[in-house]
Design an enzyme around this catalytic site. Structure first.
Site, PDB file in Angstrom:
ATOM      1  CB  SER A 142      -1.083   0.101   1.198  1.00 17.08           C
ATOM      2  OG  SER A 142      -1.288   1.199   1.415  1.00 17.08           O
ATOM      3  CE1 TYR A 155      -4.964  -1.608   4.627  1.00 17.66           C
ATOM      4  CE2 TYR A 155      -3.744   0.306   4.617  1.00 17.66           C
ATOM      5  CZ  TYR A 155      -4.338  -0.767   3.886  1.00 17.66           C
ATOM      6  OH  TYR A 155      -4.264  -1.129   2.475  1.00 17.66           O
TER       7      TYR A 155
END
Length: 291
Positions: A142, A155
């Protein structure tokens, strides 16, 4: 990998978002597919969309956090299709929580899917990719595997882990001279439902004064930068070029440059912007409550 015609690709998280668009785009190029997800209904829809292009498509309900199930799926894909050339470890989930107080159960949940799911998928499919003589591993990290933001510590941890794991893996495969390569994908804001479907720790609402619904809507708006279709095209182009890393979307490219330029000094800028956004969100919530 010069093209995808008559290759076999396995994709996790194929029921929606980038997983679905990757499946359809690969099918258009003549690539046969093995698709998996926990959402069987939407997974069947993806299979139907991809199958319109005349390729063979198999589907499996799969929880990528289940190591035994992932290894069994990899063996079944090789048996059903005769070979496997690509594995897209794409499945992922979101969690908003303060890093210092997040429950261990929630932390283990996100790591099980976002990180261990990638590790299991890589290790399960690697022998089959080597046997094909022309294999590629595509692991989804990401933009948040390049920079951190408050409330996204879990995350960030999962996506930084994917990045480190995949970069080391790529070098090891190069040193080995294996007929397999690896690409790490760093999407910025992609128009998918990951934000709306993500978990939000109730304690975060109390700490920020911003409701969970508002946080989800705000996150969904922020990630609506690049379409899933465009993301799929960028990822496949990177695989064709055997790129080590692909930054998907203008926001990913811009913020990557910012982090490289500023180093850790990007953090005060992020905090300043988030404070402004939280204040604006609290005002909006209060106005709605009064109405």
């Amino acid at each position: 990998m010069k093209n995808f015609k008559n290759q076999v690709a396995a994709i996790t998280g194929a029921a929606s978002g980038m997983g679905r668009t990757l499946a359809v785009e690969l099918a258009k190029r003549g690539c046969h597919l093995a698709l998996s997800d926990v959402n069987e209904l939407e997974l069947a829809k993806t299979a139907e969309l991809a199958g319109r292009h005349g390729v063979r498509v198999t589907i499996t309900r799969l929880d990528v956090a289940d190591r035994a199930a992932v290894f069994a799926w990899a063996d079944q894909v090789a048996k059903d299709h005769g070979k496997v050339n690509l594995i897209f470890n794409n499945a992922g989930v979101a969690l908003s929580a303060n890093a210092g107080t997040v429950s261990i159960a929630d932390f283990e949940w996100i790591m099980g899917i976002n990180f261990w799911g990638v590790v299991y998928g890589t290790q399960a499919f690697l022998p089959h990719l080597k046997a094909s003589g022309d294999g590629h591993i595509i692991n989804t990290s990401s933009l948040f595997g390049l920079m951190s933001v408050p409330t996204q510590g879990t995350y960030n941890a999962s996506k930084f882990a994917v990045r480190g794991y995949t970069e080391a893996l790529r070098m090891e495969l190069d040193l080995e001279g294996a007929p397999v390569s690896a690409t790490c994908v760093h999407p910025g804001g992609i128009a998918t439902n990951i934000a709306l479907a993500g978990k939000i720790d109730p304690a975060l609402e109390k700490a920020t004064g911003v409701s969970a619904d508002t946080q989800r809507r705000r996150a969904n708006k922020l990630i609506n930068v690049t379409t899933a279709e465009s993301a799929a095209l960028q990822i496949l182009a990177a695989v064709e070029k055997n790129a080590r890393r692909v930054l998907v979307g203008p926001d990913a490219r811009m913020l990557d440059k910012m982090v490289r330029l500023l180093g850790s000094w990007y953090q005060p800028l992020v905090m300043r912007q988030l404070k402004r956004m939280n204040a604006k969100s609290r005002q909006s919530d209060n106005s709605t409550a009064r109405a």
